[in-house]
Design a protein around this motif. Structure first.
Motif, mmCIF file in Angstrom:
data_model
loop_
_atom_site.group_PDB
_atom_site.id
_atom_site.type_symbol
_atom_site.label_atom_id
_atom_site.label_comp_id
_atom_site.label_asym_id
_atom_site.label_seq_id
_atom_site.Cartn_x
_atom_site.Cartn_y
_atom_site.Cartn_z
ATOM 1 N N ARG A 191 42.095 33.467 61.101
ATOM 2 C CA ARG A 191 43.755 33.427 60.161
ATOM 3 C C ARG A 191 43.907 34.628 59.267
ATOM 4 N N ARG A 193 46.691 31.623 70.208
ATOM 5 C CA ARG A 193 46.573 31.354 71.741
ATOM 6 C C ARG A 193 45.645 32.468 72.270
ATOM 7 N N LYS A 219 59.843 23.093 68.032
ATOM 8 C CA LYS A 219 59.673 24.491 67.135
ATOM 9 C C LYS A 219 60.119 25.897 67.860
ATOM 10 N N ARG A 243 42.068 20.161 59.129
ATOM 11 C CA ARG A 243 41.017 21.228 58.837
ATOM 12 C C ARG A 243 41.444 21.822 57.374
ATOM 13 N N SER A 245 54.114 32.323 65.950
ATOM 14 C CA SER A 245 52.919 32.559 65.665
ATOM 15 C C SER A 245 51.444 31.861 66.227
ATOM 16 N N ASP A 274 44.688 19.899 63.575
ATOM 17 C CA ASP A 274 45.387 20.697 62.915
ATOM 18 C C ASP A 274 45.640 20.062 61.358
ATOM 19 N N ARG A 320 44.912 17.219 69.180
ATOM 20 C CA ARG A 320 45.028 18.898 68.449
ATOM 21 C C ARG A 320 45.956 18.424 67.056
ATOM 22 N N ARG A 343 52.301 26.263 62.382
ATOM 23 C CA ARG A 343 51.808 25.294 61.602
ATOM 24 C C ARG A 343 51.692 25.375 60.066
ATOM 25 N N ASP A 344 51.702 26.852 59.744
ATOM 26 C CA ASP A 344 51.657 27.192 58.408
ATOM 27 C C ASP A 344 52.536 28.233 58.019
ATOM 28 N N ARG A 368 49.364 29.401 77.826
ATOM 29 C CA ARG A 368 49.678 27.899 77.852
ATOM 30 C C ARG A 368 48.773 26.956 78.654
ATOM 31 N N ARG A 399 56.884 17.701 76.431
ATOM 32 C CA ARG A 399 55.847 18.497 76.880
ATOM 33 C C ARG A 399 55.638 18.558 78.153
HETATM 34 O O1 CDP Z 1 53.378 24.801 70.834
HETATM 35 P P1 CDP Z 1 52.661 24.012 70.445
HETATM 36 O O2 CDP Z 1 53.055 23.569 68.994
HETATM 37 O O3 CDP Z 1 51.947 23.162 71.195
HETATM 38 O O4 CDP Z 1 51.190 25.091 69.804
HETATM 39 P P2 CDP Z 1 51.365 26.565 69.331
HETATM 40 O O5 CDP Z 1 52.454 26.772 68.307
HETATM 41 O O6 CDP Z 1 51.416 27.397 70.274
HETATM 42 O O7 CDP Z 1 50.109 26.583 68.366
HETATM 43 C C1 CDP Z 1 48.682 26.454 69.370
HETATM 44 C C2 CDP Z 1 47.551 26.191 67.964
HETATM 45 O O8 CDP Z 1 47.495 27.160 67.179
HETATM 46 C C3 CDP Z 1 47.871 24.876 67.118
HETATM 47 O O9 CDP Z 1 47.351 23.816 67.746
HETATM 48 C C4 CDP Z 1 47.205 25.243 66.065
HETATM 49 O O10 CDP Z 1 45.757 24.755 66.097
HETATM 50 C C5 CDP Z 1 47.117 26.760 65.668
HETATM 51 N N1 CDP Z 1 48.150 27.607 65.061
HETATM 52 C C6 CDP Z 1 47.839 27.390 63.825
HETATM 53 O O11 CDP Z 1 46.997 27.125 63.383
HETATM 54 N N2 CDP Z 1 48.822 28.132 62.923
HETATM 55 C C7 CDP Z 1 49.994 28.691 63.268
HETATM 56 N N3 CDP Z 1 50.734 29.205 62.433
HETATM 57 C C8 CDP Z 1 50.273 28.574 64.768
HETATM 58 C C9 CDP Z 1 49.295 27.769 65.446
#
Ligand code: CDP
Length: 242
Positions: A127, A62, A39, A200, A57, A197, A193, A147-148, A109, A174
Motif C-alpha cells: 500500500r 491488480r 465505481k 483487514r 486505483s 477488504d 473479497r 476502496r480507501d 481482471r 459483474r
Molecule cells: O473492480 P473491483 O471493485 O472488483 O476491484 P478493484 O477496484 O479492481 O480492486 C481489486 C482489489 O484491490 C480489491 O478487492 C482490494 O483488495 C484492492 N484495492 C484496495 O485495497 N484499495 C484500493 N484503493 C483499490 C483496490
C-alpha cells in the motif's frame, strides 16, 4: 450563536488540514465502495463529463498481484511480496497501469489475479508504494476510485462518494460485464473479497465520515452521475477545472 461558533471551529480545522490551499487547486473527487457497486463506470463517466483525469486505483493492486504471480512469488509470504513490490516501478496513465515500463492490462481482471489483488492489498508495504503513485495525480485534479481512496489516499478530497448496492445486484452486474453465467459463484467470490477488504487492519473498506453514500441498487448509471453532478455543482467545483 452556537452555529456560528461551530462553523468557525470547522473552518479552523479545515485550514489546519490545508483546506485554505484546496480552493486553488484542481478538484479531487473520490469514489469508494465494494466490488460491482459501479465505481469504475461512474468514475470514468464523471471524469469525462467534467474534464478531469481518471484513476482506477484497483488496477494498481491488480498489476502488482499479476507481477507477483508472474514472478512466482509466494503470495502468502508478506515479506517476499513487500520486498518485490518495493523494487517495482508502477505508474498510471489513461492507457492503464505500467509495471517497469510495460503496460499490464491484459490479464488484470482474470479471477486468479482478482483474488490475488485482495491478498497483496492487505500488506502495508504494498500500500505504501502504491499510495505514492496515486498521489502523483493529485495536482492536476482527478476523479479517483478505490476502496480507501477517500479515507486514506485523498482524505482532503473536495467531495467523497461511497457507492454501494445489494450484493446480489453487484454480482449480477459483474456477471454481465464479464460475460459469466455462474452468478452464484461470482456472488461468493465478491462476498469473500469484500470480507477480506473490510476486515483487514490496514486501510479497510469503509465509508469516510464525510462521504456521501449512494445506494445504487435501484439506480441506473445516469441516475448516479446526476446525483454526483448535483453535489459537485453545489460545491462550485466546476469553476476550478481548467
Ligand atoms: O473492480 P473491483 O471493485 O472488483 O476491484 P478493484 O477496484 O479492481 O480492486 C481489486 C482489489 O484491490 C480489491 O478487492 C482490494 O483488495 C484492492 N484495492 C484496495 O485495497 N484499495 C484500493 N484503493 C483499490 C483496490
Amino acid at each position: 450563536m452556537a452555529y456560528v461558533r461551530i462553523r468557525a471551529l470547522q473552518q479552523r480545522s479545515h485550514k489546519a488540514k490545508g483546506g485554505h490551499l484546496n480552493r486553488y487547486r484542481a478538484p479531487i473527487i473520490t469514489i469508494d465502495g465494494p466490488a460491482g457497486a459501479g465505481k469504475s463506470s461512474s468514475a470514468r463517466a464523471l471524469a469525462e463529463r467534467i474534464g478531469l483525469g481518471y484513476l482506477d486505483s484497483g488496477a494498481l493492486y491488480r498489476a502488482v498481484a499479476w507481477k507477483m504471480r508472474d514472478r512466482k512469488i509466494d503470495l502468502a509470504c508478506q515479506a517476499d511480496v513487500e520486498a518485490a513490490c518495493a523494487g517495482l516501478q508502477v505508474t498510471w496513465s489513461e492507457a492503464g497501469v505500467c509495471v517497469d515500463g510495460a503496460l499490464a492490462s491484459e490479464r488484470l481482471r482474470d479471477p486468479e489475479v482478482t483474488f490475488a489483488s485482495a491478498v497483496v492489498a492487505a500488506y502495508p508495504g504494498v500500500r505504501r508504494v502504491l499510495i505514492g503513485t496515486q498521489r502523483e495525480m493529485a495536482w492536476r485534479g482527478v476523479v479517483a476510485e478505490g476502496r480507501d481512496i477517500g479515507t486514506v489516499v485523498f482524505p482532503d478530497a473536495d467531495v467523497k462518494f461511497y457507492l454501494d448496492a445489494a450484493p446480489e445486484v453487484r454480482a449480477a452486474r459483474r456477471a454481465k460485464e464479464m460475460h459469466r453465467t455462474d452468478t452464484d459463484t461470482l456472488l461468493r467470490e465478491i462476498m469473500a473479497r469484500d470480507d477480506r477488504d473490510r476486515h483487514r487492519t490496514v486501510a479497510p473498506l469503509l465509508p469516510a465520515a464525510d462521504a456521501i453514500v449512494i445506494d445504487s441498487t435501484p439506480l441506473t448509471l445516469s441516475d448516479v452521475i446526476d446525483r454526483m453532478m448535483a453535489e459537485i455543482g453545489e460545491r462550485g467545483l466546476l469553476d476550478r477545472i481548467r
